[in-house]
Design a protein around this motif. Structure first.
Motif, mmCIF file in Angstrom:
data_model
loop_
_atom_site.group_PDB
_atom_site.id
_atom_site.type_symbol
_atom_site.label_atom_id
_atom_site.label_comp_id
_atom_site.label_asym_id
_atom_site.label_seq_id
_atom_site.Cartn_x
_atom_site.Cartn_y
_atom_site.Cartn_z
ATOM 1 N N LYS A 2 25.565 -23.729 -33.269
ATOM 2 C CA LYS A 2 26.295 -24.880 -32.761
ATOM 3 C C LYS A 2 26.732 -25.522 -33.565
ATOM 4 O O LYS A 2 27.319 -25.956 -34.453
ATOM 5 C CB LYS A 2 24.552 -25.505 -32.584
ATOM 6 C CG LYS A 2 24.513 -26.519 -32.461
ATOM 7 C CD LYS A 2 22.861 -26.735 -32.778
ATOM 8 C CE LYS A 2 22.538 -28.184 -31.592
ATOM 9 N NZ LYS A 2 21.915 -28.741 -31.991
ATOM 10 N N THR A 37 35.804 -20.322 -33.710
ATOM 11 C CA THR A 37 35.285 -18.366 -32.767
ATOM 12 C C THR A 37 33.878 -18.234 -33.121
ATOM 13 O O THR A 37 33.227 -19.084 -33.751
ATOM 14 C CB THR A 37 35.999 -17.621 -33.327
ATOM 15 O OG1 THR A 37 35.636 -17.121 -34.848
ATOM 16 C CG2 THR A 37 37.503 -17.748 -33.601
ATOM 17 N N SER A 38 33.434 -17.778 -32.210
ATOM 18 C CA SER A 38 31.584 -17.494 -31.615
ATOM 19 C C SER A 38 31.260 -16.950 -33.044
ATOM 20 O O SER A 38 30.484 -17.243 -33.793
ATOM 21 C CB SER A 38 32.129 -16.067 -31.079
ATOM 22 O OG SER A 38 32.340 -14.907 -31.930
ATOM 23 N N SER A 39 32.304 -16.161 -34.099
ATOM 24 C CA SER A 39 31.432 -15.720 -35.719
ATOM 25 C C SER A 39 31.778 -16.741 -36.457
ATOM 26 O O SER A 39 30.761 -16.772 -38.134
ATOM 27 C CB SER A 39 32.926 -14.668 -36.359
ATOM 28 O OG SER A 39 34.269 -15.397 -36.083
ATOM 29 N N GLU A 72 40.048 -12.093 -33.156
ATOM 30 C CA GLU A 72 38.442 -12.548 -32.929
ATOM 31 C C GLU A 72 38.497 -12.336 -31.583
ATOM 32 O O GLU A 72 40.025 -12.541 -30.712
ATOM 33 C CB GLU A 72 38.195 -13.762 -32.849
ATOM 34 C CG GLU A 72 38.244 -14.215 -34.642
ATOM 35 C CD GLU A 72 36.928 -14.371 -34.744
ATOM 36 O OE1 GLU A 72 36.187 -14.464 -34.262
ATOM 37 O OE2 GLU A 72 36.477 -13.780 -35.913
ATOM 38 N N ALA A 74 36.075 -14.416 -28.822
ATOM 39 C CA ALA A 74 35.386 -15.584 -28.451
ATOM 40 C C ALA A 74 35.910 -17.338 -28.985
ATOM 41 O O ALA A 74 35.277 -17.234 -30.041
ATOM 42 C CB ALA A 74 33.766 -14.912 -28.470
ATOM 43 N N LYS A 76 34.331 -20.909 -29.048
ATOM 44 C CA LYS A 76 33.350 -21.472 -28.867
ATOM 45 C C LYS A 76 33.369 -23.303 -28.823
ATOM 46 O O LYS A 76 33.208 -23.320 -27.515
ATOM 47 C CB LYS A 76 32.373 -21.246 -29.652
ATOM 48 C CG LYS A 76 31.398 -20.700 -29.660
ATOM 49 C CD LYS A 76 30.366 -20.317 -30.557
ATOM 50 C CE LYS A 76 29.234 -22.163 -30.244
ATOM 51 N NZ LYS A 76 28.262 -21.480 -29.669
ATOM 52 N N GLY A 102 37.355 -18.489 -24.020
ATOM 53 C CA GLY A 102 36.358 -19.069 -23.566
ATOM 54 C C GLY A 102 36.242 -20.026 -22.613
ATOM 55 O O GLY A 102 36.363 -21.426 -22.656
ATOM 56 N N ALA A 105 34.299 -23.224 -23.544
ATOM 57 C CA ALA A 105 34.620 -23.694 -24.456
ATOM 58 C C ALA A 105 34.193 -25.261 -24.262
ATOM 59 O O ALA A 105 35.195 -26.070 -23.424
ATOM 60 C CB ALA A 105 35.846 -23.151 -24.891
#
Length: 135
Positions: A2, A37-39, A72, A74, A76, A102, A105
């Motif tokens: 988040k 990143t999404s991670s 990576e 993705a 965010k 993204g 994003a």
């Protein structure tokens, strides 16, 4: 992950720090960027200029390319810092590269003043061309 106010502050701080490494002897305009990143990893980048101006690279793309080189795929959020009194949003080329990783994003632009821009990439680049257009 988040994107909380604490995460936003972390990205903004990382972007400001990244500008310190800028190689901008021609424009004297150091820019820093940080991508989430999404991670959950954060990658930073700065602008890198060249005497042959067409070979320069923006901070946003430097950060995104570093993330991509680490595997990576993705993004965010992207935070951009410019040493200006008002916030500056990413250039068109950077918007296109952000779109690749993204398309929705969060994009945060901060500066030396209190001004800030907080929007999403799809708002900055409506009707974008992307991977889905290639069939």
């Amino acid at each position: 992950m988040k994107i909380t106010p604490a995460v936003r502050r972390r990205l903004e701080k990382a972007a400001r720090r990244a500008a310190e490494a800028s190689y901008s002897p021609y424009s004297k305009f150091p820019v820093g960027a940080a991508v989430l990143t999404s991670s959950g990893h954060v990658f930073t980048g700065c602008n890198v200029e060249n005497a042959s101006y067409g070979l320069c690279n923006c901070a946003e793309r430097t950060a995104i390319f570093s993330a991509a080189a680490a595997g990576e795929r993705a993004i965010k959020a992207v935070a951009v810092y410019t040493p200006t009194p008002t916030a500056t949003s990413p250039c068109g080329a950077c918007r296109q590269v952000i779109n690749e990783f993204g398309p929705t994003a969060l994009v945060i632009s901060v500066c030396d003043g209190s001004d800030r821009i907080e929007t999403t990439l799809d708002q900055l680049l409506p009707h974008a061309f992307g991977p889905g257009n290639l069939g």
